[in-house]
Enzyme design. Structure first.
Site, PDB file in Angstrom:
ATOM      1  N   GLU A 102       0.833 -38.978  28.581  1.00  0.00           N
ATOM      2  CA  GLU A 102      -0.217 -38.364  27.782  1.00  0.00           C
ATOM      3  C   GLU A 102      -1.609 -38.861  28.136  1.00  0.00           C
ATOM      4  O   GLU A 102      -1.775 -39.960  28.663  1.00  0.00           O
ATOM      5  CB  GLU A 102       0.080 -38.612  26.313  1.00  0.00           C
ATOM      6  N   CYS A 115      -8.998 -40.664  28.016  1.00  0.00           N
ATOM      7  CA  CYS A 115      -8.155 -41.853  28.116  1.00  0.00           C
ATOM      8  C   CYS A 115      -6.909 -41.460  28.909  1.00  0.00           C
ATOM      9  O   CYS A 115      -6.183 -40.554  28.501  1.00  0.00           O
ATOM     10  CB  CYS A 115      -7.779 -42.310  26.705  1.00  0.00           C
ATOM     11  N   CYS A 122       6.172 -48.726  30.179  1.00  0.00           N
ATOM     12  CA  CYS A 122       5.404 -49.954  30.377  1.00  0.00           C
ATOM     13  C   CYS A 122       6.365 -51.138  30.341  1.00  0.00           C
ATOM     14  O   CYS A 122       7.359 -51.119  29.621  1.00  0.00           O
ATOM     15  CB  CYS A 122       4.381 -50.089  29.244  1.00  0.00           C
ATOM     16  N   CYS A 126       4.894 -55.047  24.313  1.00  0.00           N
ATOM     17  CA  CYS A 126       4.147 -55.555  23.155  1.00  0.00           C
ATOM     18  C   CYS A 126       4.838 -55.061  21.881  1.00  0.00           C
ATOM     19  O   CYS A 126       5.247 -53.899  21.801  1.00  0.00           O
ATOM     20  CB  CYS A 126       2.697 -55.069  23.193  1.00  0.00           C
ATOM     21  N   CYS A 129       3.524 -51.734  20.090  1.00  0.00           N
ATOM     22  CA  CYS A 129       3.123 -50.567  20.890  1.00  0.00           C
ATOM     23  C   CYS A 129       4.298 -49.619  21.142  1.00  0.00           C
ATOM     24  O   CYS A 129       5.417 -50.053  21.414  1.00  0.00           O
ATOM     25  CB  CYS A 129       2.545 -51.056  22.210  1.00  0.00           C
ATOM     26  N   CYS A 348      -1.233 -44.980  22.043  1.00  0.00           N
ATOM     27  CA  CYS A 348      -0.573 -44.669  23.309  1.00  0.00           C
ATOM     28  C   CYS A 348       0.946 -44.645  23.183  1.00  0.00           C
ATOM     29  O   CYS A 348       1.551 -45.471  22.537  1.00  0.00           O
ATOM     30  CB  CYS A 348      -1.016 -45.621  24.409  1.00  0.00           C
TER      31      CYS A 348
HETATM   32  N1  SAH Z   1      -1.646 -52.101  28.884  1.00  0.00           N
HETATM   33  C1  SAH Z   1      -3.056 -52.050  28.657  1.00  0.00           C
HETATM   34  C2  SAH Z   1      -3.610 -50.658  28.418  1.00  0.00           C
HETATM   35  C3  SAH Z   1      -2.828 -49.710  27.579  1.00  0.00           C
HETATM   36  S1  SAH Z   1      -2.755 -50.017  25.852  1.00  0.00           S
HETATM   37  C4  SAH Z   1      -3.429 -52.981  27.530  1.00  0.00           C
HETATM   38  O1  SAH Z   1      -2.551 -53.612  26.961  1.00  0.00           O
HETATM   39  O2  SAH Z   1      -4.613 -53.150  27.257  1.00  0.00           O
HETATM   40  C5  SAH Z   1      -4.391 -49.669  25.291  1.00  0.00           C
HETATM   41  C6  SAH Z   1      -4.772 -50.382  24.010  1.00  0.00           C
HETATM   42  O3  SAH Z   1      -4.108 -49.777  22.887  1.00  0.00           O
HETATM   43  C7  SAH Z   1      -4.395 -51.844  24.010  1.00  0.00           C
HETATM   44  O4  SAH Z   1      -5.433 -52.621  23.445  1.00  0.00           O
HETATM   45  C8  SAH Z   1      -3.184 -51.834  23.098  1.00  0.00           C
HETATM   46  O5  SAH Z   1      -2.946 -53.103  22.575  1.00  0.00           O
HETATM   47  C9  SAH Z   1      -3.592 -50.801  22.067  1.00  0.00           C
HETATM   48  N2  SAH Z   1      -2.501 -50.273  21.237  1.00  0.00           N
HETATM   49  C10 SAH Z   1      -1.201 -50.091  21.559  1.00  0.00           C
HETATM   50  N3  SAH Z   1      -0.512 -49.609  20.514  1.00  0.00           N
HETATM   51  C11 SAH Z   1      -1.394 -49.486  19.503  1.00  0.00           C
HETATM   52  C12 SAH Z   1      -1.281 -49.055  18.139  1.00  0.00           C
HETATM   53  N4  SAH Z   1      -0.123 -48.633  17.646  1.00  0.00           N
HETATM   54  N5  SAH Z   1      -2.412 -49.068  17.369  1.00  0.00           N
HETATM   55  C13 SAH Z   1      -3.593 -49.462  17.886  1.00  0.00           C
HETATM   56  N6  SAH Z   1      -3.760 -49.875  19.142  1.00  0.00           N
HETATM   57  C14 SAH Z   1      -2.673 -49.899  19.944  1.00  0.00           C
END
Ligand code: SAH
Length: 361
Positions: A102, A115, A122, A126, A129, A348
């Site tokens: 996406e 974006c 991935c 995390c 996420c 994401c």
């Molecule tokens: N892997 C990279 C980029 C992709 S994630 C990174 O970790 O930065 C992009 C951003 O979205 C990151 O800051 C991530 O922590 C955040 N993110 C992921 N899931 C989220 C959620 N459910 N709510 C808010 N931010 C989120």
């Protein structure tokens, strides 16, 4: 949905080779002998405008037919578009092997940001996420990352010269620094003058903190904005939600961020998702302010976007305001990032999961 960007070669046995992002010299090497030199330049321009080979109507029909046997221009198709009440739009793209990823279009008064995703799935896992929930599938090619920008630019009414998309953030699914070579080639393709000619100043990359990659990006010569997903100001808090912190702890991440600033002169952005009762206490704010003290950085506080199947909760508006007030009282430069697309699974990886679940894909 109809495929405005051309592209998937239905029924062909071999996957088509993408032309998008190639230089005129690289395209010329692929053309049949005897094709005039300016044809390669025309093809490059058409690709950056998001045209399919069939739509390159100023090329001879026979040449188009020959090209279509082996090549594709933009290597993705629009699977679905979700429009949010706030004006943002989420695009679900299907790549030649059927994988989905996406990208989000966000209109601002100063321009429009896209974006993009850099991987299918991935590896970072995390805890909060959605992107890593189904594990890692594969890296996206440079043309597949660029294709998201070019396709959305066209769908929103822009061309390579008069762009609808003015800013790019590498913050969709995936860890960009875990796909380093392809991301670097993407940066070179998207900033090329004869192409869509993006300014490095209008590009940001977000990382979970892969320190070698941060240093290599600093040394790459590209002066883009680096965002670091911190989400915890000490190792215990950060390791509990980001497994990558066990490999690169907070001190190492800060040192790589400092190196990035020293090499590029660009202020680093620290992203801090506020998650209820996980990292939103007064002590957390104090630890965060102390960590960035004296560092030429800005903190982007983001309210957690809840994900179906995850126990984590978004903090209240009041808790968010208190956290920000505490940071500012302690002298840290911090703002709340406006969140787009809450009603269309903005975070994401969420949209793809919902789509797959609904449609049984
Ligand atoms: N892997 C990279 C980029 C992709 S994630 C990174 O970790 O930065 C992009 C951003 O979205 C990151 O800051 C991530 O922590 C955040 N993110 C992921 N899931 C989220 C959620 N459910 N709510 C808010 N931010 C989120």
């Amino acid at each position: 949905m109809s495929d405005a960007c051309g592209t998937i070669n239905e029924g062909s046995a071999r996957p088509a080779i993408p032309l998008l992002g190639l230089t005129a010299d690289e395209v010329r090497d692929l053309l049949p002998a005897g094709a005039p030199a300016y044809t390669a330049k025309q093809i490059v321009a058409f690709c950056y405008d998001g045209k399919s080979i069939g739509e390159m109507t100023s090329l001879p029909k026979t040449l188009r037919a020959v090209l279509e046997e082996t090549f594709v221009s933009v290597p993705l198709a629009v699977e679905k578009v979700y429009a949010s009440r706030d004006g943002s739009k989420k695009f679900l793209f299907r790549f030649s092997d059927g994988e989905l990823a996406e990208a989000v279009f966000m209109p601002h008064d100063y321009g429009n940001t896209v974006c993009v995703s850099t991987q299918i799935g991935c590896k970072m896992a995390c805890a909060f996420c959605a992107s890593g929930m189904d594990g890692f599938r594969r890296n996206l090619l440079p043309s597949e990352i660029l294709g998201q920008v070019v396709a959305i630019n066209r769908l929103e009414g822009g061309t390579a010269k008069e762009r609808a998309v003015t800013n790019i953030v590498l913050m969709g699914s995936g860890e960009p620094l875990d796909n380093f070579d392809n991301v670097l080639r993407f940066l070179s393709d998207v900033t090329r003058k004869e192409g869509i000619n993006f300014s490095e100043r209008n590009i940001s990359l977000s990382t979970s903190g892969l320190c070698e990659g941060m240093r290599a990006l600093a040394d790459s010569g590209f002066k883009i904005t680096l965002s670091v997903s911190l989400h915890g100001a000490d190792d215990a808090t950060r390791s509990a939600i980001m497994p990558v912190n066990r490999r690169y702890g907070v001190a190492e991440v800060m040192s790589a961020a400092r190196y990035y600033f020293e090499r590029t002169g660009r202020r680093v952005i620290f992203e801090y998702i506020l998650i209820d009762s996980v990292n939103d206490s007064r002590d957390d704010a104090a630890a965060l302010a102390a960590l960035v003290k004296g560092f030429p950085a800005h903190i982007n506080v983001i309210r957690y976007n809840e994900v179906a199947g995850k126990p984590m909760k978004s903090p209240s508006v009041r808790a968010t305001e208190e956290f920000l007030a505490r940071l500012s009282a302690l002298g840290a430069s911090a703002t709340l990032r406006r969140s787009f697309g809450g009603d269309i699974e903005g975070a994401c990886g969420q949209l793809k999961r919902r789509y797959k679940a609904e449609d049984g894909k």
